[in-house]
Scaffold this motif. Structure first.
Motif, PDB file in Angstrom:
ATOM      1  N   LEU A   1      -3.830  -3.600   4.826  1.00  0.00           N
ATOM      2  CA  LEU A   1      -3.799  -3.945   3.397  1.00  0.00           C
ATOM      3  C   LEU A   1      -4.765  -3.103   2.560  1.00  0.00           C
ATOM      4  CD1 LEU A   1      -3.783  -7.845   3.680  1.00  0.00           C
ATOM      5  CD2 LEU A   1      -1.973  -6.479   2.621  1.00  0.00           C
ATOM      6  N   LEU A   2      -5.519  -2.218   3.207  1.00  0.00           N
ATOM      7  CA  LEU A   2      -6.550  -1.464   2.486  1.00  0.00           C
ATOM      8  C   LEU A   2      -5.988  -0.191   1.870  1.00  0.00           C
ATOM      9  CD1 LEU A   2      -9.506  -2.004   4.976  1.00  0.00           C
ATOM     10  CD2 LEU A   2      -9.026  -3.238   2.855  1.00  0.00           C
ATOM     11  N   GLY A   3      -6.455   0.113   0.677  1.00  0.00           N
ATOM     12  CA  GLY A   3      -5.909   1.252  -0.061  1.00  0.00           C
ATOM     13  C   GLY A   3      -6.403   2.600   0.414  1.00  0.00           C
ATOM     14  N   ARG A   4      -7.671   2.674   0.782  1.00  0.00           N
ATOM     15  CA  ARG A   4      -8.278   3.965   1.123  1.00  0.00           C
ATOM     16  C   ARG A   4      -8.343   4.192   2.628  1.00  0.00           C
ATOM     17  NH1 ARG A   4      -7.720   6.079  -3.669  1.00  0.00           N
ATOM     18  NH2 ARG A   4      -8.620   4.817  -5.309  1.00  0.00           N
TER      19      ARG A   4
ATOM     20  N   ALA B   1      -4.511   3.016  -4.222  1.00  0.00           N
ATOM     21  CA  ALA B   1      -4.276   3.413  -2.829  1.00  0.00           C
ATOM     22  C   ALA B   1      -4.125   4.922  -2.674  1.00  0.00           C
ATOM     23  CB  ALA B   1      -3.027   2.708  -2.302  1.00  0.00           C
ATOM     24  N   ASP B   2      -4.553   5.417  -1.516  1.00  0.00           N
ATOM     25  CA  ASP B   2      -4.328   6.820  -1.153  1.00  0.00           C
ATOM     26  C   ASP B   2      -2.878   7.006  -0.716  1.00  0.00           C
ATOM     27  OD1 ASP B   2      -6.989   7.647  -1.432  1.00  0.00           O
ATOM     28  OD2 ASP B   2      -7.499   7.117   0.644  1.00  0.00           O
ATOM     29  N   PRO B   3      -2.385   8.263  -0.750  1.00  0.00           N
ATOM     30  CA  PRO B   3      -1.095   8.555  -0.108  1.00  0.00           C
ATOM     31  C   PRO B   3      -1.266   8.522   1.418  1.00  0.00           C
ATOM     32  CG  PRO B   3      -1.746  10.286  -1.671  1.00  0.00           C
ATOM     33  CD  PRO B   3      -2.932   9.431  -1.441  1.00  0.00           C
ATOM     34  N   GLN B   4      -0.147   8.693   2.131  1.00  0.00           N
ATOM     35  CA  GLN B   4      -0.232   8.826   3.585  1.00  0.00           C
ATOM     36  C   GLN B   4      -0.893  10.162   3.920  1.00  0.00           C
ATOM     37  OE1 GLN B   4      -0.079   5.996   4.966  1.00  0.00           O
ATOM     38  NE2 GLN B   4       1.684   6.177   6.349  1.00  0.00           N
ATOM     39  N   ILE B   5      -1.612  10.203   5.026  1.00  0.00           N
ATOM     40  CA  ILE B   5      -2.307  11.429   5.461  1.00  0.00           C
ATOM     41  C   ILE B   5      -1.322  12.596   5.588  1.00  0.00           C
ATOM     42  CG2 ILE B   5      -3.429  12.489   7.488  1.00  0.00           C
ATOM     43  CD1 ILE B   5      -5.491  10.855   6.144  1.00  0.00           C
TER      44      ILE B   5
ATOM     45  N   VAL C   1       0.845  -1.202   0.000  1.00  0.00           N
ATOM     46  CA  VAL C   1       0.000   0.000   0.000  1.00  0.00           C
ATOM     47  C   VAL C   1       0.883   1.256   0.000  1.00  0.00           C
ATOM     48  CG1 VAL C   1      -1.755   1.293   1.298  1.00  0.00           C
ATOM     49  CG2 VAL C   1      -1.898  -1.208   1.160  1.00  0.00           C
ATOM     50  N   LEU C   2       1.936   1.221   0.808  1.00  0.00           N
ATOM     51  CA  LEU C   2       2.854   2.375   0.897  1.00  0.00           C
ATOM     52  C   LEU C   2       3.596   2.628  -0.418  1.00  0.00           C
ATOM     53  CD1 LEU C   2       4.373   1.812   4.458  1.00  0.00           C
ATOM     54  CD2 LEU C   2       2.664   3.509   3.790  1.00  0.00           C
ATOM     55  N   ALA C   3       3.682   1.579  -1.252  1.00  0.00           N
ATOM     56  CA  ALA C   3       4.364   1.735  -2.550  1.00  0.00           C
ATOM     57  C   ALA C   3       3.591   2.666  -3.492  1.00  0.00           C
ATOM     58  CB  ALA C   3       4.552   0.366  -3.198  1.00  0.00           C
TER      59      ALA C   3
END
Length: 300
Positions: free
Chosen positions: A111-114, A61-65, A54-56
């Motif tokens: 493991l969730l994208g959003r 997926a969203d970016p980090q907050i 997800v971090l990739a």
């Protein structure tokens, strides 16, 4: 769902299991009486975990907050991304959405994208079980007709499940239901263009008839965290005569290891909340569910 306090034991169990799927990460333990956010718990110290995949930064997926150019519109339609929950408004705390069902012992996205709700769609395709002469088969104990549904065996955990999947940004739920069923239960991605057209034609017949929305909302899923959770819309499309599905060959594809017609009953052990959805289908179609007459009389 029990709304913001989430204290119902059975509605929030899988979201507290360890290790977290696909990892060795152990959640902080959350006792039943501390699940609800309304319960004070000053020492609550959840583990932080977001999977490397997800971090990739894949497109789903969203970016980090914390990233400066990321300002999601929670509780709204955010461009093509649906950030509204089917369970109503959710709280935002320190910039992060809060799981409406309560504490899970883990923050981040796992493991969730959003961040917030991750929307899925589950197509439940059913037909009546028939004998070699084409007559509906009745269960000897309950006296009700036996209903069958198309089940896939998931590659990730080996459990039998409804062939559903994630809603793509901007995609209508009805399109997701059809696409996922085609990809997972008919292996449509690997077919020639002529075969794809034939599949599309049969699926159009099936998916354009009357259907039952069985469930909409939060799903108790082992991937859920305090800040990201699964929601689904489970919809039943029923092939009354069985003729449409007779023209389609089941073949596992995409995330599915195997695919087959399964007789519906309370003996099924299925992935996530899928048994609950299948039970609702049996009740709505007045089909066999249990050999225990009590269960048939009183329903849920």
């Amino acid at each position: 769902m029990s709304g913001s306090n989430g204290s119902k034991e059975n509605s929030h169990n899988k979201a507290r299991t360890s290790p977290y799927p696909g990892s060795k990460v152990e959640r902080s333990q959350v006792p039943n009486e501390k699940v609800g956010w309304l319960v004070e718990w000053q020492d609550y110290n959840p583990v932080e975990y977001t999977a490397v995949s997800v971090l990739a930064g894949p497109r789903w997926a969203d970016p980090q907050i914390s990233e400066s150019n990321f300002s999601p519109k929670f509780n709204e339609k955010d461009g093509h991304i649906e950030r509204k929950s089917q369970n109503g408004l959710y709280e935002i705390e320190n910039g992060r959405p809060r799981n409406p069902a309560g504490r899970t012992g883990l923050v981040g996205r796992g493991l969730l994208g959003r961040w917030g709700p991750n929307h899925a769609a589950d197509p439940i395709i059913t037909r009546w079980k028939r004998d070699s002469s084409g007559n509906k088969i009745t269960h000897p104990v309950s006296g009700k007709h036996i209903l069958q549904f198309v089940a896939i065996k998931r590659k990730d955990c080996g459990e039998w499940a409804i062939p559903g999947g994630m809603v793509d940004p901007g995609e209508k739920i009805s399109a997701t239901l059809k696409r996922e069923f085609g990809e997972e239960a008919l292996n449509s991605l690997q077919k020639s263009s002529a075969e794809k057209r034939e599949i599309e034609e049969q699926l159009h017949k099936l998916f354009s008839q009357e259907h039952l929305v069985i469930y909409k909302g939060y799903v108790d899923d082992p991937r859920n965290t305090d800040n990201a959770w699964m929601e689904t819309e489970a919809v039943n499309y029923h092939d009354e005569t069985g003729e449409i599905m007779d023209n389609l060959t089941l073949e596992a594809g995409d995330d599915a290891g195997k695919v087959k017609w399964v007789d519906i009953s309370d003996k099924l052990k299925l992935y996530a909340s899928h048994s609950q959805f299948i039970k609702l289908v049996a009740e709505k179609r007045d089909a066999h569910w249990s050999e225990d007459s009590e269960a048939d009389c009183h329903g849920v």
